[in-house]
Design an enzyme around this catalytic site. Sequence first.
Site, PDB file in Angstrom:
ATOM      1  N   CYS A   1      42.724   6.643  -5.444  1.00 17.18           N
ATOM      2  CA  CYS A   1      41.889   5.646  -6.122  1.00 17.18           C
ATOM      3  C   CYS A   1      42.118   5.866  -7.609  1.00 17.18           C
ATOM      4  O   CYS A   1      42.127   7.018  -8.080  1.00 17.18           O
ATOM      5  CB  CYS A   1      40.417   5.866  -5.776  1.00 17.18           C
ATOM      6  SG  CYS A   1      39.263   4.945  -6.830  1.00 17.18           S
TER       7      CYS A   1
ATOM      8  N   CYS B   1      44.540  -0.765  -8.693  1.00 17.42           N
ATOM      9  CA  CYS B   1      43.413  -0.448  -7.818  1.00 17.42           C
ATOM     10  C   CYS B   1      43.958  -0.354  -6.401  1.00 17.42           C
ATOM     11  O   CYS B   1      44.547  -1.322  -5.902  1.00 17.42           O
ATOM     12  CB  CYS B   1      42.383  -1.571  -7.918  1.00 17.42           C
ATOM     13  SG  CYS B   1      41.030  -1.431  -6.742  1.00 17.42           S
ATOM     14  N   ASN B   2      43.786   0.793  -5.770  1.00 19.94           N
ATOM     15  CA  ASN B   2      44.306   0.954  -4.407  1.00 19.94           C
ATOM     16  C   ASN B   2      43.582   0.033  -3.430  1.00 19.94           C
ATOM     17  O   ASN B   2      44.199  -0.530  -2.527  1.00 19.94           O
ATOM     18  CB  ASN B   2      44.128   2.408  -3.941  1.00 19.94           C
ATOM     19  CG  ASN B   2      44.946   3.367  -4.776  1.00 19.94           C
ATOM     20  OD1 ASN B   2      44.653   3.596  -5.947  1.00 19.94           O
ATOM     21  ND2 ASN B   2      45.985   3.924  -4.185  1.00 19.94           N
TER      22      ASN B   2
ATOM     23  N   ASP C   1      41.469  -3.913 -12.315  1.00 22.39           N
ATOM     24  CA  ASP C   1      40.843  -2.949 -11.405  1.00 22.39           C
ATOM     25  C   ASP C   1      39.385  -3.389 -11.242  1.00 22.39           C
ATOM     26  O   ASP C   1      38.900  -4.249 -11.986  1.00 22.39           O
ATOM     27  CB  ASP C   1      40.922  -1.531 -12.015  1.00 22.39           C
ATOM     28  CG  ASP C   1      40.230  -0.471 -11.150  1.00 22.39           C
ATOM     29  OD1 ASP C   1      40.331  -0.548  -9.916  1.00 22.39           O
ATOM     30  OD2 ASP C   1      39.570   0.427 -11.713  1.00 22.39           O
ATOM     31  N   SER C   2      38.679  -2.750 -10.311  1.00 30.94           N
ATOM     32  CA  SER C   2      37.245  -3.016 -10.188  1.00 30.94           C
ATOM     33  C   SER C   2      36.482  -2.510 -11.415  1.00 30.94           C
ATOM     34  O   SER C   2      35.332  -2.860 -11.604  1.00 30.94           O
ATOM     35  CB  SER C   2      36.697  -2.298  -8.952  1.00 30.94           C
ATOM     36  OG  SER C   2      36.838  -0.898  -9.123  1.00 30.94           O
TER      37      SER C   2
ATOM     38  N   HIS D   1      40.357   5.460 -10.166  1.00 27.90           N
ATOM     39  CA  HIS D   1      39.293   6.080 -10.962  1.00 27.90           C
ATOM     40  C   HIS D   1      39.415   7.610 -10.962  1.00 27.90           C
ATOM     41  O   HIS D   1      38.983   8.273 -11.898  1.00 27.90           O
ATOM     42  CB  HIS D   1      37.914   5.721 -10.394  1.00 27.90           C
ATOM     43  CG  HIS D   1      37.401   4.378 -10.810  1.00 27.90           C
ATOM     44  ND1 HIS D   1      37.871   3.204 -10.273  1.00 27.90           N
ATOM     45  CD2 HIS D   1      36.452   4.027 -11.719  1.00 27.90           C
ATOM     46  CE1 HIS D   1      37.219   2.182 -10.824  1.00 27.90           C
ATOM     47  NE2 HIS D   1      36.347   2.660 -11.703  1.00 27.90           N
TER      48      HIS D   1
ATOM     49  N   GLU E   1      32.545   5.302 -14.170  1.00 21.62           N
ATOM     50  CA  GLU E   1      31.987   4.134 -14.865  1.00 21.62           C
ATOM     51  C   GLU E   1      30.862   4.554 -15.818  1.00 21.62           C
ATOM     52  O   GLU E   1      30.655   3.935 -16.852  1.00 21.62           O
ATOM     53  CB  GLU E   1      31.475   3.088 -13.862  1.00 21.62           C
ATOM     54  CG  GLU E   1      32.577   2.404 -13.066  1.00 21.62           C
ATOM     55  CD  GLU E   1      33.554   1.587 -13.923  1.00 21.62           C
ATOM     56  OE1 GLU E   1      33.086   0.804 -14.769  1.00 21.62           O
ATOM     57  OE2 GLU E   1      34.785   1.741 -13.749  1.00 21.62           O
TER      58      GLU E   1
END
Length: 257
Positions: A179, A69-70, A6-7, A181, A147
């Site tokens: 998403c 991750c979309n 993922d990011s 997250h 994050e």
Amino acid sequence: MIGIFDSGAGGLSVYREIVRLLPNERYVYFSDNAHCPYGEKSQEYILARARWITEHLISRGADVIVIACNTATAAAIATLRAEYGLPFIGMEPAVKPAALKTHSGVIGVLATAGTLKASKYLDTKDKYTDGVKVIEQVGKGFVELVENGELDGPYAEQVVRESVEPLILAGADVIVLGCTHYPFLRGTISRIAGSGVSIIDPAPAAARHLVDVMSERKLFRNDSRSGGKNIGDPKAADVELSSSGDRSALERIFNLL
Ligand code: DGL
């Protein structure tokens, strides 16, 4: 070995669901947090990162990759599938189950700008939302909250309210978390949305899809679903965590799983 990326730490919301089903597999998780967020970046940028990460995960032993991750799924999965000889599992925008569930006829989709403008999302929306009104909102600032480990409290509440309130005011009774997250903000999102609103996280469906693909391709570790000691605890699984930036954000969310 299952590679997941993922990011940032968001993909751990998918990892958590996968470990419930496959507690004794081996995992390598990569957070691309030096390049996070992906949401506003170009497709070319994300594709270049996805290729680099794919090679990294393969070098660590991955034989199947989950793009948790979309945004990266929308930008890169078709190309990665054409270029690499291993299976990729991506995140599907869960508008179909939301359209089936709504009573008000209005569904809300929370996702990144990149996901909302991608043809993958637009095609799914066209196909499955006949007669249903779809209201979209970018979860502005949500990725940064996760994050930074700010999952609740007054500031998180204020940031989340700005994107969730317009969905509720428009009459949505189902909200799709588009998403990976966002599930970490689920408590705050549902407090703001109220008890009459259902929230759909596509992670369990992605995890089930992974199991099907691994079963078809016979990719399970010998003792993967029986015989191992772990009973689904994401922290007790055999996982290697790595990241392109500072690892502390990833560890903070990992410790909350
Ligand atoms: N977690 C990601 C997603 O599912 C990306 C968020 C971001 O980096 O903007 O879309």
